[in-house]
Design a protein around this motif. Sequence first.
Motif, PDB file in Angstrom:
ATOM      1  N   VAL A 112      24.434  33.118 -21.313  1.00  0.00           N
ATOM      2  CA  VAL A 112      25.340  32.212 -20.616  1.00  0.00           C
ATOM      3  C   VAL A 112      24.565  31.498 -19.511  1.00  0.00           C
ATOM      4  O   VAL A 112      23.730  32.090 -18.834  1.00  0.00           O
ATOM      5  CB  VAL A 112      26.582  32.918 -20.045  1.00  0.00           C
ATOM      6  N   LYS A 113      24.835  30.218 -19.380  1.00  0.00           N
ATOM      7  CA  LYS A 113      24.161  29.369 -18.409  1.00  0.00           C
ATOM      8  C   LYS A 113      25.028  29.287 -17.150  1.00  0.00           C
ATOM      9  O   LYS A 113      26.092  28.670 -17.165  1.00  0.00           O
ATOM     10  CB  LYS A 113      23.949  27.983 -19.023  1.00  0.00           C
ATOM     11  N   VAL A 114      24.586  29.928 -16.090  1.00  0.00           N
ATOM     12  CA  VAL A 114      25.311  29.849 -14.822  1.00  0.00           C
ATOM     13  C   VAL A 114      24.989  28.501 -14.189  1.00  0.00           C
ATOM     14  O   VAL A 114      23.850  28.228 -13.813  1.00  0.00           O
ATOM     15  CB  VAL A 114      24.908  30.994 -13.886  1.00  0.00           C
ATOM     16  N   PHE A 115      26.017  27.645 -14.127  1.00  0.00           N
ATOM     17  CA  PHE A 115      25.811  26.261 -13.705  1.00  0.00           C
ATOM     18  C   PHE A 115      26.995  25.760 -12.886  1.00  0.00           C
ATOM     19  O   PHE A 115      28.137  25.978 -13.280  1.00  0.00           O
ATOM     20  CB  PHE A 115      25.622  25.379 -14.943  1.00  0.00           C
ATOM     21  N   PRO A 116      26.723  25.073 -11.756  1.00  0.00           N
ATOM     22  CA  PRO A 116      25.413  24.863 -11.131  1.00  0.00           C
ATOM     23  C   PRO A 116      24.975  26.065 -10.305  1.00  0.00           C
ATOM     24  O   PRO A 116      25.703  26.522  -9.421  1.00  0.00           O
ATOM     25  CB  PRO A 116      25.631  23.625 -10.265  1.00  0.00           C
ATOM     26  N   ALA A 117      23.792  26.551 -10.589  1.00  0.00           N
ATOM     27  CA  ALA A 117      23.289  27.761  -9.934  1.00  0.00           C
ATOM     28  C   ALA A 117      23.109  27.569  -8.435  1.00  0.00           C
ATOM     29  O   ALA A 117      23.216  28.529  -7.666  1.00  0.00           O
ATOM     30  CB  ALA A 117      21.965  28.175 -10.573  1.00  0.00           C
ATOM     31  N   SER A 118      22.840  26.337  -8.013  1.00  0.00           N
ATOM     32  CA  SER A 118      22.622  26.077  -6.592  1.00  0.00           C
ATOM     33  C   SER A 118      23.874  26.342  -5.769  1.00  0.00           C
ATOM     34  O   SER A 118      23.791  26.654  -4.578  1.00  0.00           O
ATOM     35  CB  SER A 118      22.168  24.621  -6.387  1.00  0.00           C
ATOM     36  N   VAL A 119      25.037  26.232  -6.386  1.00  0.00           N
ATOM     37  CA  VAL A 119      26.302  26.478  -5.683  1.00  0.00           C
ATOM     38  C   VAL A 119      26.573  27.979  -5.573  1.00  0.00           C
ATOM     39  O   VAL A 119      26.987  28.477  -4.521  1.00  0.00           O
ATOM     40  CB  VAL A 119      27.469  25.780  -6.411  1.00  0.00           C
ATOM     41  N   LEU A 120      26.315  28.701  -6.665  1.00  0.00           N
ATOM     42  CA  LEU A 120      26.634  30.129  -6.700  1.00  0.00           C
ATOM     43  C   LEU A 120      25.554  30.990  -6.062  1.00  0.00           C
ATOM     44  O   LEU A 120      25.849  31.973  -5.386  1.00  0.00           O
ATOM     45  CB  LEU A 120      26.869  30.560  -8.150  1.00  0.00           C
ATOM     46  N   GLY A 121      24.286  30.644  -6.299  1.00  0.00           N
ATOM     47  CA  GLY A 121      23.181  31.362  -5.677  1.00  0.00           C
ATOM     48  C   GLY A 121      22.813  32.668  -6.363  1.00  0.00           C
ATOM     49  O   GLY A 121      23.562  33.192  -7.202  1.00  0.00           O
ATOM     50  N   PRO A 122      21.656  33.236  -6.008  1.00  0.00           N
ATOM     51  CA  PRO A 122      21.172  34.475  -6.629  1.00  0.00           C
ATOM     52  C   PRO A 122      22.100  35.670  -6.397  1.00  0.00           C
ATOM     53  O   PRO A 122      22.204  36.539  -7.259  1.00  0.00           O
ATOM     54  CB  PRO A 122      19.816  34.702  -5.947  1.00  0.00           C
ATOM     55  N   ASP A 128      25.524  40.288  -8.123  1.00  0.00           N
ATOM     56  CA  ASP A 128      26.818  40.952  -8.051  1.00  0.00           C
ATOM     57  C   ASP A 128      27.497  41.040  -9.419  1.00  0.00           C
ATOM     58  O   ASP A 128      28.036  42.089  -9.788  1.00  0.00           O
ATOM     59  CB  ASP A 128      27.733  40.213  -7.074  1.00  0.00           C
ATOM     60  N   VAL A 129      27.468  39.950 -10.156  1.00  0.00           N
ATOM     61  CA  VAL A 129      28.176  39.921 -11.434  1.00  0.00           C
ATOM     62  C   VAL A 129      27.456  40.735 -12.506  1.00  0.00           C
ATOM     63  O   VAL A 129      28.078  41.199 -13.461  1.00  0.00           O
ATOM     64  CB  VAL A 129      28.403  38.457 -11.889  1.00  0.00           C
ATOM     65  N   LYS A 130      26.143  40.912 -12.341  1.00  0.00           N
ATOM     66  CA  LYS A 130      25.396  41.719 -13.307  1.00  0.00           C
ATOM     67  C   LYS A 130      25.764  43.193 -13.204  1.00  0.00           C
ATOM     68  O   LYS A 130      25.455  43.973 -14.097  1.00  0.00           O
ATOM     69  CB  LYS A 130      23.890  41.546 -13.098  1.00  0.00           C
ATOM     70  N   GLY A 131      26.435  43.582 -12.123  1.00  0.00           N
ATOM     71  CA  GLY A 131      26.904  44.954 -12.021  1.00  0.00           C
ATOM     72  C   GLY A 131      27.863  45.305 -13.145  1.00  0.00           C
ATOM     73  O   GLY A 131      27.555  46.105 -14.030  1.00  0.00           O
ATOM     74  N   PRO A 132      29.047  44.669 -13.178  1.00  0.00           N
ATOM     75  CA  PRO A 132      30.007  44.974 -14.236  1.00  0.00           C
ATOM     76  C   PRO A 132      29.688  44.315 -15.575  1.00  0.00           C
ATOM     77  O   PRO A 132      30.190  44.763 -16.612  1.00  0.00           O
ATOM     78  CB  PRO A 132      31.322  44.429 -13.671  1.00  0.00           C
TER      79      PRO A 132
END
Length: 214
Positions: free
Chosen positions: A130-140, A145-149
């Motif tokens: 999945v492409k997290v877009f725009p990444a600049s808005v959400l950030g690392p 955090d989301v990779k936890g669940p």
Amino acid sequence: MSGYLLDKLVSSGVVAVIRRVDPGKVNYLANSLVKGGVSGLEITLDSKESIRKISELKDLYGERVIIGAGTVLNKHQAKESINAGADFIFAPTLDRSTIEYTKEKGKIMIPGVFTPTEMYEGYIWGADIVKVFPASVLGPQFIKDVKGPLNDIPVMPTGGINLDNIKDFLKAGAIAAGVGGSLVKNSLIERNEWVELEELAKSFVTKANKERWL
């Protein structure tokens, strides 16, 4: 076959986003990026002669480099791109029919997502990444955090990735990063500075892999 291509796509840690580049310069640009170690090239469909360039680059590189289509908004565009030889479909949005069609054709599908729900839906519908877009808005931190669940879902941030922050996104758990203007630099392209572009590509790939394999 798609498993091999998927591994190849993310092997450098960088997918170059080629958007609205003069068609006469795309091959020179691609050569610089490939020589710099980039393993995936995305031609966005809002570029001039995009379908022809996808076909041309695929014929030129075969499976040495993974060639795909970006800014794919629907099934029709996915079909046109795949018929031209695209190995992967990159979308800024989440569309089930596009995902399912692309996977039926045995190609790599990377839809755009912005929330955990979209990440989950895209993945269960068949997306490879999945492409997290725009990444600049959400950030690392969002990815961490989301990779936890949702740790089983491979994530590729795109939008606003540069040499200063790519390491942060990969450290947070991204499998690779889609990189546009900070790598595919218009100023260098306009001046035909292909060696400089190759060196820039090497810098991105080196930094990406240094972080991924620490």
